[in-house]
Write a protein that holds these residues in place. Structure first.
Motif: not given
Length: 139
Positions: A47-54, A110-120
């Protein structure tokens, strides 16, 4: 408008006549299913990632930590809006902060957030195929 016979016919098609088709597979999936609280927490992060500004703030942090002022400049948001979004992201442990005097420097937690963003974010290079209604020209 569908008649009640059409609706009942559709329901009959959607019903499972057998309670479990593959009980071993169901047991395997259930065994690795996260707890209900973990599912809720993960949904909150998406849900947090669903906001374009965030999301823009988080993408900016892929290159390393930045202070609030620099994040505001990169994203085009006000410092106040940037701070508010970062507080929310920090509360959900998506970003962390380092204080240096009066300055606050944010980074991905952490690295998990980075991986999630890279894949998203990676599939967005194929946006024209996903959204054919968009102008195909460069923007």
């Amino acid at each position: 408008m569908k008649s009640s016979a059409d609706v009942q016919s559709q329901l009959a098609i959607d019903e499972c006549n057998i309670r479990l088709v593959d009980p071993e597979r169901v047991a395997t999936v259930n065994a690795r299913m996260p707890s209900e609280q973990d599912v809720v927490d993960t949904a909150d992060v998406f849900g947090l990632l669903g906001d374009p500004r965030r999301l823009k703030l988080l993408v900016a942090l892929l290159d390393g930590e930045l202070c609030v002022c620099d994040l505001a400049a990169v994203t085009g948001m006000s410092e106040s809006a940037t701070s508010h979004a970062l507080r929310l992201l920090r509360a959900h442990r998506v970003v962390s902060v380092r204080r240096d005097g009066r300055m606050h420097y944010y980074r991905l937690d952490d690295a998990h957030v980075r991986i999630l963003l890279d894949r998203a974010v990676a599939p967005t290079e194929h946006t024209d195929a996903i959204h054919p209604e968009r102008d195909g020209g460069s923007q």
